[in-house]
Design a protein around this motif. Structure first.
Motif: not given
Length: 142
Positions: A69-77, A136-142
């Motif tokens: 997806g477009t999330h910058p840290a998709a694997a962590a999220a 927020v953690t990496s899920l909303f860390g964008f």
């Protein structure tokens, strides 16, 4: 008489074949993946709730079969969400170790989509951007 019977059988066979093809187009019933879908749209916006906030950032997150997806840290999220069993609220750090000013400028985060085949809709409003960033953690860390 015999040729009429053959013609009827051929026409009947052709009709059955056409009906079968139109009812089941090539590949339509074949599963695209062995995994239940996990795909979300995540947003961060300024405002008291999702209905009235101005969305400032939005990303897509796909977790199955691979993170993307477009999330910058998709694997962590995806890892955070998997650990939280698909519940975005459980990814938040409820005890922030950061002091924030007591200024009310609400920030709302949302997650909408599907997690392992189940509909997911989440919304959380923080008092201000500092509070949001501290929880927020990496899920909303964008």
């Amino acid at each position: 008489m015999r040729s009429s019977a053959i013609k009827i059988a051929c026409v009947a066979g052709a009709v059955v074949g056409v009906v079968a093809l139109s009812a089941n187009p090539a590949g339509a019933s074949e599963p695209r993946s062995l995994y239940a879908p996990s795909a979300l749209v995540l947003t961060v916006g300024q405002g008291q709730n999702a209905a009235t906030s101005n969305v400032e950032r939005a990303v897509t997150l796909t977790c199955r079969p691979t993170a993307g997806g477009t999330h910058p840290a998709a694997a962590a999220a995806c890892a955070d969400l998997a650990q939280a069993q698909g519940q975005p609220a459980r990814t938040l750090n409820e005890e922030p170790g950061r002091a924030c000013p007591q200024i009310y400028a609400p920030v709302t985060v949302t997650a909408d989509g599907v997690w392992e085949g189940r509909r997911l809709s989440f919304e959380r409003t923080f008092a201000n951007r500092c509070m949001a960033q501290s929880q927020v953690t990496s899920l909303f860390g964008f």
